[in-house]
Design a protein around this motif. Structure first.
Motif, PDB file in Angstrom:
ATOM      1  N   ARG A  93       0.849  -1.184   0.000  1.00 43.22           N
ATOM      2  CA  ARG A  93       0.000   0.000   0.000  1.00 43.22           C
ATOM      3  C   ARG A  93       0.883   1.232   0.000  1.00 43.22           C
ATOM      4  NH1 ARG A  93      -3.670  -0.213   4.894  1.00 43.22           N
ATOM      5  NH2 ARG A  93      -4.178   1.929   4.316  1.00 43.22           N
ATOM      6  N   VAL A 111      -3.710  -3.370  -1.235  1.00 45.12           N
ATOM      7  CA  VAL A 111      -4.760  -3.887  -0.358  1.00 45.12           C
ATOM      8  C   VAL A 111      -4.995  -2.822   0.699  1.00 45.12           C
ATOM      9  CG1 VAL A 111      -5.510  -5.785   1.119  1.00 45.12           C
ATOM     10  CG2 VAL A 111      -3.962  -6.230  -0.804  1.00 45.12           C
ATOM     11  N   LEU A 112      -6.155  -2.169   0.649  1.00 48.59           N
ATOM     12  CA  LEU A 112      -6.416  -0.982   1.447  1.00 48.59           C
ATOM     13  C   LEU A 112      -7.586  -1.187   2.391  1.00 48.59           C
ATOM     14  CD1 LEU A 112      -6.150   1.711  -1.384  1.00 48.59           C
ATOM     15  CD2 LEU A 112      -4.308   0.813   0.054  1.00 48.59           C
ATOM     16  N   ASP A 113      -7.695  -0.282   3.361  1.00 43.04           N
ATOM     17  CA  ASP A 113      -8.869  -0.228   4.223  1.00 43.04           C
ATOM     18  C   ASP A 113      -9.362   1.214   4.248  1.00 43.04           C
ATOM     19  OD1 ASP A 113      -6.917   0.943   5.729  1.00 43.04           O
ATOM     20  OD2 ASP A 113      -6.969  -0.502   7.368  1.00 43.04           O
ATOM     21  N   ASP A 114     -10.137   1.544   5.259  1.00 39.07           N
ATOM     22  CA  ASP A 114     -10.783   2.858   5.272  1.00 39.07           C
ATOM     23  C   ASP A 114     -10.022   3.853   6.135  1.00 39.07           C
ATOM     24  OD1 ASP A 114     -12.681   4.512   4.307  1.00 39.07           O
ATOM     25  OD2 ASP A 114     -14.259   3.951   5.706  1.00 39.07           O
ATOM     26  N   HIS A 121      -3.348   7.078  -0.685  1.00 40.57           N
ATOM     27  CA  HIS A 121      -4.182   6.778  -1.849  1.00 40.57           C
ATOM     28  C   HIS A 121      -3.808   7.669  -3.032  1.00 40.57           C
ATOM     29  CE1 HIS A 121      -6.320   4.353   0.913  1.00 40.57           C
ATOM     30  NE2 HIS A 121      -6.998   5.324   1.486  1.00 40.57           N
ATOM     31  N   SER A 133     -10.200  -3.583  -1.634  1.00 35.08           N
ATOM     32  CA  SER A 133     -10.571  -3.068  -0.325  1.00 35.08           C
ATOM     33  C   SER A 133     -11.896  -3.680   0.109  1.00 35.08           C
ATOM     34  CB  SER A 133     -10.686  -1.538  -0.350  1.00 35.08           C
ATOM     35  OG  SER A 133     -11.888  -1.141  -0.989  1.00 35.08           O
ATOM     36  N   THR A 137     -15.752   0.088   2.827  1.00 36.56           N
ATOM     37  CA  THR A 137     -15.044   1.355   2.657  1.00 36.56           C
ATOM     38  C   THR A 137     -15.796   2.202   1.647  1.00 36.56           C
ATOM     39  OG1 THR A 137     -13.617   0.451   0.933  1.00 36.56           O
ATOM     40  CG2 THR A 137     -12.805   0.325   3.185  1.00 36.56           C
ATOM     41  N   HIS A 145     -10.273  -0.530  -9.048  1.00 36.60           N
ATOM     42  CA  HIS A 145     -10.661  -0.750  -7.653  1.00 36.60           C
ATOM     43  C   HIS A 145     -11.757  -1.812  -7.560  1.00 36.60           C
ATOM     44  CE1 HIS A 145     -12.170   1.236  -3.650  1.00 36.60           C
ATOM     45  NE2 HIS A 145     -11.695   0.019  -3.478  1.00 36.60           N
ATOM     46  N   THR A 147     -13.835  -4.552  -4.687  1.00 35.90           N
ATOM     47  CA  THR A 147     -14.146  -4.728  -3.272  1.00 35.90           C
ATOM     48  C   THR A 147     -14.612  -6.154  -2.987  1.00 35.90           C
ATOM     49  OG1 THR A 147     -16.476  -4.072  -3.479  1.00 35.90           O
ATOM     50  CG2 THR A 147     -14.850  -2.310  -3.109  1.00 35.90           C
ATOM     51  N   LYS A 152      -9.935  -6.427   5.976  1.00 31.44           N
ATOM     52  CA  LYS A 152      -8.581  -6.914   5.726  1.00 31.44           C
ATOM     53  C   LYS A 152      -8.151  -7.894   6.814  1.00 31.44           C
ATOM     54  CE  LYS A 152      -6.168  -2.951   7.857  1.00 31.44           C
ATOM     55  NZ  LYS A 152      -5.728  -3.678   9.042  1.00 31.44           N
ATOM     56  N   ARG A 362     -15.605  -1.569  -7.841  1.00 31.19           N
ATOM     57  CA  ARG A 362     -16.127  -0.604  -6.885  1.00 31.19           C
ATOM     58  C   ARG A 362     -17.097   0.382  -7.542  1.00 31.19           C
ATOM     59  NH1 ARG A 362     -18.025   0.369  -2.056  1.00 31.19           N
ATOM     60  NH2 ARG A 362     -17.488   2.409  -1.203  1.00 31.19           N
TER      61      ARG A 362
END
Length: 366
Positions: A93, A111-114, A121, A133, A137, A145, A147, A152, A362
């Protein structure tokens, strides 16, 4: 295949550790690039994950300017290691993974989260071939992107993955039926924690004193600046790899940090988070609150009183475990998904079966 993983924090180690193990057992060559930060390298050593250190993350007097200064020398090392390893795909990330993939001309999977900050980003998004993600999120990061239904933390706490150690109470020196609480105080030294304030010193002390009247209290103090000698509490001093086993057995987790509260909730342990000055609305927490697994509080008195209430509630553990079975068991096993994406070299178009069905564009789900 050669898979390069950027793991900059303890949470990143947990995110990838099962996938790394499975990929290696499948015959792939995996390398983790990491930095000396908190217990990150301790965890990598404990789990036997191959890694190389590209630098340190200094926390004293940390600021955004300090973060930028760190990047220079670290990018040089990351670029050198990435060229030497010559990966087929890069996971991570932020600017670290984006740079490693761009420099080595390998596909980049983020691999992201909120998290609240936009910096990671903004910097990494243009270089990503695939962004993954949780569906909860709220960001839309473009055509790349995708989801999934989960968090995660489902990479290591999904019921299909997490196997609790049966002897953690012995390590903690608590009786089989002895109720205990874990209190987590955040150092608030990460980039997205800049200018945030959690529990104040006097609140920390009172919280421990009140909880200590009802249960054994273990304190995990990331900043390591709280003197427990005159408080009814013990320091949580097990190896950091055992924290999830300890949380799974606890009656309650109280924290001013997000990750451990999310983890406790997914383990079926009541998780209460004090927001302090953090006014960011995390999609993950909203979902866990709806599932009845986590609660957030804006006022210190409210989290203190609710904590005392739940400790006195003999039926709380059973309710939370039932909610966990119903909710967490229905989520995506993220380790399965990470392995599939790695073996597809970050190409969503090459995915098949469960992995393909688990991911949704997404932009199509908003």
């Amino acid at each position: 295949m050669r898979i390069l993983v950027l793991a900059n924090t303890p949470a990143h180690v947990h995110l990838y550790r099962h996938a790394v193990d499975r990929l290696e057992r499948a015959g792939h060559d995996v390398l983790v690039l990491t930095r000396e930060y908190a217990c990150t390298t301790d965890l990598l050593d404990y789990f036997g994950i191959p890694y190389r250190v590209y630098g340190r993350h200094e926390t004293d007097g940390y600021s955004r300017l300090g973060f930028v200064r760190e990047l220079g020398g670290q990018f040089l090392t990351i670029g050198t290691e990435a060229l030497r390893f010559d990966p087929d795909v890069v996971f991570g990330r932020g600017p670290y993974a984006a740079y490693a993939g761009t420099f080595s001309r390998a596909p980049v999977v983020l691999v992201l989260d909120d998290e609240p900050g936009d910096f990671n980003h903004t910097v990494s998004r243009p270089f990503a071939d695939c962004i993954i993600s949780p569906a909860v999120t709220r960001r839309d990061l473009g055509d790349a992107h995708y989801t999934f239904d989960g968090f995660k933390e489902c990479a290591y706490l999904h019921p299909e993955v997490f196997e609790p150690a049966g002897d953690v109470r012995e390590y903690l020196d608590v009786d089989p039926d002895e109720p205990y609480v874990i209190v987590r105080f955040n150092a608030l030294d990460a980039l997205h924690d800049t200018d945030l304030e959690g529990f104040r010193p006097e609140q920390r002390r009172e919280l421990i004193e009140r909880l200590g009247e009802a249960a054994t209290v273990f304190v995990s103090d990331e900043g390591d600046d709280l003197d427990l000698r005159d408080l009814p509490a013990r320091p949580y001093d097990l190896h950091p790899a055992l924290i999830h086993d300890a949380m799974a057995e606890a009656e309650l987790l109280v924290a001013d940090t997000g990750t451990m509260a999310t983890e406790a909730a997914l383990l079926g342990t009541p998780a209460f988070r004090y927001r302090g000055t953090d006014d960011h609305e995390y999609g993950e927490f909203r979902a866990l609150e709806r599932a009845g697994l986590a609660e957030q509080f804006d006022a210190y008195d409210a989290v203190r009183d609710r904590s005392l209430e739940i400790i006195a509630d003999d039926g709380a553990s059973d309710r939370w475990e039932r909610r966990r079975r119903e909710y967490v068991g229905s989520l995506v096993n993220l380790t399965d998904l990470l392995v599939a994406v790695a073996e597809s070299r970050g190409s969503i178009a090459r995915l098949e079966g469960e992995a393909k069905r688990a991911l949704r564009p997404r932009s199509h789900s908003l």
